[in-house]
Design a protein around this motif. Sequence first.
Motif, short mmCIF file in Angstrom:
data_model
loop_
_atom_site.label_atom_id
_atom_site.label_comp_id
_atom_site.label_asym_id
_atom_site.label_seq_id
_atom_site.Cartn_x
_atom_site.Cartn_y
_atom_site.Cartn_z
N UNK A 1 69.22 26.85 36.59
CA UNK A 1 68.60 27.37 37.80
C UNK A 1 69.52 27.23 38.99
N UNK A 2 69.01 27.57 40.15
CA UNK A 2 69.81 27.56 41.36
C UNK A 2 70.11 26.12 41.77
N UNK A 3 71.37 25.81 42.05
CA UNK A 3 71.69 24.45 42.51
C UNK A 3 71.25 24.27 43.96
N UNK A 4 71.12 23.02 44.42
CA UNK A 4 70.78 22.80 45.83
C UNK A 4 71.83 23.45 46.73
N UNK A 5 71.39 23.99 47.84
CA UNK A 5 72.30 24.66 48.75
C UNK A 5 72.79 23.70 49.82
N UNK A 6 74.09 23.66 50.04
CA UNK A 6 74.66 22.85 51.10
C UNK A 6 74.69 21.37 50.77
N UNK A 7 75.24 20.62 51.70
CA UNK A 7 75.37 19.18 51.51
C UNK A 7 74.03 18.47 51.68
N UNK B 1 70.41 19.70 51.16
CA UNK B 1 69.38 20.71 50.83
C UNK B 1 68.01 20.27 51.32
N UNK B 2 67.14 21.24 51.54
CA UNK B 2 65.78 20.94 51.97
C UNK B 2 65.00 20.29 50.83
N UNK B 3 63.98 19.53 51.19
CA UNK B 3 63.14 18.86 50.21
C UNK B 3 61.78 19.53 50.17
N UNK B 4 61.19 19.53 49.00
CA UNK B 4 59.85 20.06 48.83
C UNK B 4 58.87 18.93 49.09
N UNK C 1 59.79 28.57 57.20
CA UNK C 1 60.96 28.29 58.04
C UNK C 1 60.56 28.15 59.50
N UNK C 2 59.56 28.90 59.92
CA UNK C 2 59.08 28.80 61.30
C UNK C 2 58.43 27.45 61.56
N UNK C 3 57.68 26.94 60.58
CA UNK C 3 57.11 25.59 60.72
C UNK C 3 58.24 24.58 60.88
N UNK C 4 59.28 24.71 60.07
CA UNK C 4 60.43 23.81 60.15
C UNK C 4 61.07 23.88 61.54
N UNK C 5 61.26 25.10 62.05
CA UNK C 5 61.87 25.27 63.38
C UNK C 5 60.98 24.68 64.47
N UNK C 6 59.68 24.89 64.37
CA UNK C 6 58.75 24.35 65.38
C UNK C 6 58.76 22.82 65.36
N UNK C 7 58.79 22.22 64.18
CA UNK C 7 58.83 20.77 64.08
C UNK C 7 60.13 20.22 64.66
N UNK C 8 61.25 20.89 64.41
CA UNK C 8 62.53 20.48 64.98
C UNK C 8 62.48 20.51 66.51
N UNK C 9 61.91 21.59 67.04
CA UNK C 9 61.85 21.75 68.50
C UNK C 9 60.97 20.66 69.13
N UNK D 1 60.16 17.69 67.93
CA UNK D 1 60.76 16.36 67.76
C UNK D 1 62.14 16.27 68.41
N UNK D 2 62.59 17.38 69.03
CA UNK D 2 63.89 17.42 69.71
C UNK D 2 65.03 17.05 68.76
N UNK D 3 65.01 17.66 67.57
CA UNK D 3 66.04 17.43 66.58
C UNK D 3 67.07 18.55 66.64
N UNK D 4 68.32 18.21 66.49
CA UNK D 4 69.36 19.23 66.44
C UNK D 4 69.40 19.81 65.03
N UNK D 5 69.79 21.07 64.96
CA UNK D 5 69.88 21.71 63.64
C UNK D 5 70.95 21.02 62.81
N UNK D 6 70.61 20.69 61.58
CA UNK D 6 71.54 19.98 60.69
C UNK D 6 72.66 20.87 60.24
#
Length: 69
Positions: A21-27, A29-32, A54-62, A64-69
Amino acid sequence: MTDAMLDRAVFRDGDKVVRRGRPPLGARPKSSVTLRLDADVLEAYRALGAGWQSQINADLRRVRKLKKA
């Protein structure tokens, strides 16, 4: 099942079984996860169409004032 059938179904690197199957993307990867949301919140996000998770993820980042990884 025969040994030949199993050899075709499972990939091995020595004694280690390699997952297919598809390997994790990037150093990093997102968690389920399982997340319980109010019905109206979930409905509002799903109404956004493709990319609503993805929008939920973006809203939570905003919030919590988290920078994009």
